[in-house]
Design a protein around this motif. Structure first.
Motif, PDB file in Angstrom:
ATOM      1  N   GLY A  27       0.799  -1.222   0.000  1.00 21.36           N
ATOM      2  CA  GLY A  27       0.000   0.000   0.000  1.00 21.36           C
ATOM      3  C   GLY A  27       0.828   1.267   0.000  1.00 21.36           C
ATOM      4  N   ARG A  28       2.145   1.135  -0.092  1.00 18.44           N
ATOM      5  CA  ARG A  28       3.025   2.302  -0.017  1.00 18.44           C
ATOM      6  C   ARG A  28       3.212   2.952  -1.389  1.00 18.44           C
ATOM      7  N   VAL A  29       3.477   4.239  -1.385  1.00 22.57           N
ATOM      8  CA  VAL A  29       3.853   4.979  -2.584  1.00 22.57           C
ATOM      9  C   VAL A  29       4.994   5.919  -2.221  1.00 22.57           C
ATOM     10  N   TYR A  30       5.634   6.473  -3.246  1.00 21.32           N
ATOM     11  CA  TYR A  30       6.627   7.517  -2.990  1.00 21.32           C
ATOM     12  C   TYR A  30       6.502   8.589  -4.058  1.00 21.32           C
ATOM     13  N   GLU A  31       6.909   9.780  -3.726  1.00 16.57           N
ATOM     14  CA  GLU A  31       6.773  10.907  -4.636  1.00 16.57           C
ATOM     15  C   GLU A  31       7.848  10.879  -5.711  1.00 16.57           C
ATOM     16  N   VAL A  32       7.407  11.081  -6.948  1.00 18.75           N
ATOM     17  CA  VAL A  32       8.328  11.205  -8.073  1.00 18.75           C
ATOM     18  C   VAL A  32       8.301  12.650  -8.533  1.00 18.75           C
ATOM     19  N   THR A  33       9.468  13.245  -8.674  1.00 21.76           N
ATOM     20  CA  THR A  33       9.554  14.649  -9.067  1.00 21.76           C
ATOM     21  C   THR A  33      10.360  14.779 -10.352  1.00 21.76           C
ATOM     22  N   ASP A  34      10.213  15.935 -11.003  1.00 17.93           N
ATOM     23  CA  ASP A  34      11.008  16.163 -12.208  1.00 17.93           C
ATOM     24  C   ASP A  34      12.388  16.666 -11.836  1.00 17.93           C
ATOM     25  N   SER A  35      13.164  17.062 -12.832  1.00 10.27           N
ATOM     26  CA  SER A  35      14.543  17.475 -12.591  1.00 10.27           C
ATOM     27  C   SER A  35      14.651  18.740 -11.756  1.00 10.27           C
ATOM     28  N   LYS A  36      13.543  19.477 -11.660  1.00  4.39           N
ATOM     29  CA  LYS A  36      13.536  20.711 -10.871  1.00  4.39           C
ATOM     30  C   LYS A  36      12.835  20.548  -9.529  1.00  4.39           C
ATOM     31  N   GLY A  37      12.472  19.326  -9.186  1.00  6.26           N
ATOM     32  CA  GLY A  37      11.842  19.070  -7.900  1.00  6.26           C
ATOM     33  C   GLY A  37      10.334  19.207  -7.900  1.00  6.26           C
ATOM     34  N   LYS A  38       9.721  19.437  -9.059  1.00  2.04           N
ATOM     35  CA  LYS A  38       8.269  19.560  -9.138  1.00  2.04           C
ATOM     36  C   LYS A  38       7.620  18.178  -9.089  1.00  2.04           C
ATOM     37  N   TRP A  39       6.559  18.056  -8.293  1.00  2.00           N
ATOM     38  CA  TRP A  39       5.869  16.775  -8.140  1.00  2.00           C
ATOM     39  C   TRP A  39       5.238  16.340  -9.455  1.00  2.00           C
ATOM     40  N   LEU A  40       5.431  15.068  -9.805  1.00  2.00           N
ATOM     41  CA  LEU A  40       4.845  14.520 -11.021  1.00  2.00           C
ATOM     42  C   LEU A  40       3.754  13.500 -10.727  1.00  2.00           C
ATOM     43  N   ALA A  41       4.047  12.587  -9.796  1.00  2.00           N
ATOM     44  CA  ALA A  41       3.093  11.521  -9.498  1.00  2.00           C
ATOM     45  C   ALA A  41       3.548  10.764  -8.268  1.00  2.00           C
ATOM     46  N   ASN A  42       2.661   9.949  -7.733  1.00  2.00           N
ATOM     47  CA  ASN A  42       3.024   9.000  -6.695  1.00  2.00           C
ATOM     48  C   ASN A  42       3.187   7.631  -7.351  1.00  2.00           C
ATOM     49  N   ALA A  43       4.351   7.044  -7.208  1.00  2.00           N
ATOM     50  CA  ALA A  43       4.621   5.732  -7.797  1.00  2.00           C
ATOM     51  C   ALA A  43       4.559   4.668  -6.716  1.00  2.00           C
ATOM     52  N   PRO A  44       4.163   3.461  -7.055  1.00  2.00           N
ATOM     53  CA  PRO A  44       4.128   2.382  -6.057  1.00  2.00           C
ATOM     54  C   PRO A  44       5.517   2.100  -5.489  1.00  2.00           C
ATOM     55  N   LEU A  45       5.568   1.903  -4.199  1.00  2.00           N
ATOM     56  CA  LEU A  45       6.822   1.552  -3.518  1.00  2.00           C
ATOM     57  C   LEU A  45       6.797   0.047  -3.273  1.00  2.00           C
ATOM     58  N   SER A  46       7.391  -0.693  -4.181  1.00  2.00           N
ATOM     59  CA  SER A  46       7.296  -2.151  -4.160  1.00  2.00           C
ATOM     60  C   SER A  46       7.955  -2.746  -2.917  1.00  2.00           C
ATOM     61  N   SER A  47       7.420  -3.887  -2.507  1.00  2.00           N
ATOM     62  CA  SER A  47       7.924  -4.599  -1.340  1.00  2.00           C
ATOM     63  C   SER A  47       8.577  -5.907  -1.761  1.00  2.00           C
ATOM     64  N   ARG A  48       9.123  -6.640  -0.795  1.00  2.00           N
ATOM     65  CA  ARG A  48       9.687  -7.959  -1.052  1.00  2.00           C
ATOM     66  C   ARG A  48       8.615  -8.901  -1.583  1.00  2.00           C
ATOM     67  N   LYS A  49       7.404  -8.768  -1.068  1.00  2.00           N
ATOM     68  CA  LYS A  49       6.309  -9.622  -1.528  1.00  2.00           C
ATOM     69  C   LYS A  49       6.019  -9.354  -3.009  1.00  2.00           C
ATOM     70  N   ASP A  50       6.033  -8.092  -3.418  1.00  2.00           N
ATOM     71  CA  ASP A  50       5.839  -7.767  -4.830  1.00  2.00           C
ATOM     72  C   ASP A  50       6.929  -8.413  -5.682  1.00  2.00           C
ATOM     73  N   ALA A  51       8.168  -8.389  -5.186  1.00  2.00           N
ATOM     74  CA  ALA A  51       9.280  -8.987  -5.924  1.00  2.00           C
ATOM     75  C   ALA A  51       9.068 -10.494  -6.086  1.00  2.00           C
ATOM     76  N   ARG A  52       8.645 -11.156  -5.014  1.00  2.00           N
ATOM     77  CA  ARG A  52       8.408 -12.600  -5.095  1.00  2.00           C
ATOM     78  C   ARG A  52       7.254 -12.912  -6.038  1.00  2.00           C
ATOM     79  N   ASP A  53       6.207 -12.098  -6.002  1.00  2.00           N
ATOM     80  CA  ASP A  53       5.076 -12.307  -6.917  1.00  2.00           C
ATOM     81  C   ASP A  53       5.518 -12.164  -8.366  1.00  2.00           C
ATOM     82  N   ALA A  54       6.413 -11.220  -8.617  1.00  2.00           N
ATOM     83  CA  ALA A  54       6.889 -10.993  -9.983  1.00  2.00           C
ATOM     84  C   ALA A  54       7.699 -12.186 -10.484  1.00  2.00           C
TER      85      ALA A  54
END
Length: 296
Positions: A27-54
């Protein structure tokens, strides 16, 4: 409704695993910003469980993808290039924001990435002739060497080339019949997550490519130690992380591609195509009965 009163529709970026678009199980996300620090989107913050599922999804897809004809894999990869061309403007915007490039420079990067995908699509049914063949042996035998895919490959995408570099590490691995788990650039994951949307509509079977976003070190550690991962590409790891992951990868003798200085605009050659191939050699009697040369 006037333009000034219209609400913006923000895009929700999701992971791409097993042909579906889950949010991180954490359920975690993290902020993704452009080269100037402007917010673009929240991207999923993958976990170990996500890695195993993949990894589970990649293994499930491996039999069908590796067993497909090389010609068919080439058709599917070319279809991906067609879809990328159709969404060119979206990727130009995302790459420009991610890498701080002007529209024209971002356009050149995207065009190069699409061309790169076409390049690898064309190699699917040719690489076998380049690295395989008949071997001269003493005795009445055919001795034939043919390349086979390694299996499930973890790919740490380049940190500084969010799209051209990304395509340059994914396409050769799947062109040769491997399935991959991709850890997107930590700072600029959005083009990789959008690539998942293209792959989902390009006839590529679910699970052949799985895209995770988040903290590279956090996601890559369980993948490097995973017993069902056959190889790992450390391109997106720094020196310290690469060393730690290489040690972990040795536990089940994974094939390791170490990070190196890369010019993603240069001619890619066939090096990455052969990085995750194994060679199978088969002996077969020719039917010769002796020195006289008689045969059945």
């Amino acid at each position: 409704m006037s333009e000034s009163t219209r609400l913006s529709v923000f895009k929700t970026y999701k992971l791409y695993v097993g042909g579906k678009f889950p949010r991180s199980e954490s359920g975690r996300v993290y902020e993704v910003t452009d080269s100037k620090g402007k917010w673009l989107a929240n991207a999923p913050l993958s976990s170990r469980k996500d890695a195993r599922d993949a990894v589970v999804a990649a293994r499930k897809a491996f039999g069908g993808w590796s067993g497909a004809t090389a010609y068919n894999r080439g058709q599917i990869l070319y279809r991906v290039a067609e879809m990328l061309e159709g969404r060119r403007e979206q990727f130009v915007r995302e790459v420009g924001e991610a890498e701080g490039l002007s529209k024209s420079k971002a356009g050149a990067v995207v065009d190069a990435a699409i061309d790169r995908w076409v390049w690898y699509a064309g190699w699917t049914d040719k690489i076998g002739q380049v690295v395989g063949g008949a071997n001269p042996v003493a005795g009445p035998f055919f001795n034939l060497s043919t390349p086979e895919p390694t299996g499930v490959v973890t790919v740490l995408a380049p940190q500084d080339s969010s799209f051209l570099g990304l395509v340059s590490v994914i396409a050769p691995a799947i062109a040769t019949g491997n399935t991959v788990v991709v850890v997107a650039s930590e700072r600029a994951p959005l083009p990789a997550l959008s690539l998942g949307e293209v792959l989902a509509t390009s006839d590529l079977p679910g699970g052949v490519v799985n895209v995770l976003s988040g903290r590279t070190a956090e996601i890559s550690a369980p993948l490097a130690a995973h017993q069902d991962v056959n190889a790992i590409d450390l391109t997106g790891a720094d020196a310290q992380l690469a060393k730690e992951l290489e040690v972990a990868a040795a536990d089940n003798l994974k094939r390791v591609l170490r990070p190196r200085a890369e010019d993603w605009t240069a001619d890619p050659g066939t090096d990455r195509l052969t990085s995750f191939l194994e060679t199978k050699t088969v002996w077969h009697p020719t039917g010769s009965l002796g020195a006289s040369g008689s045969a059945y």
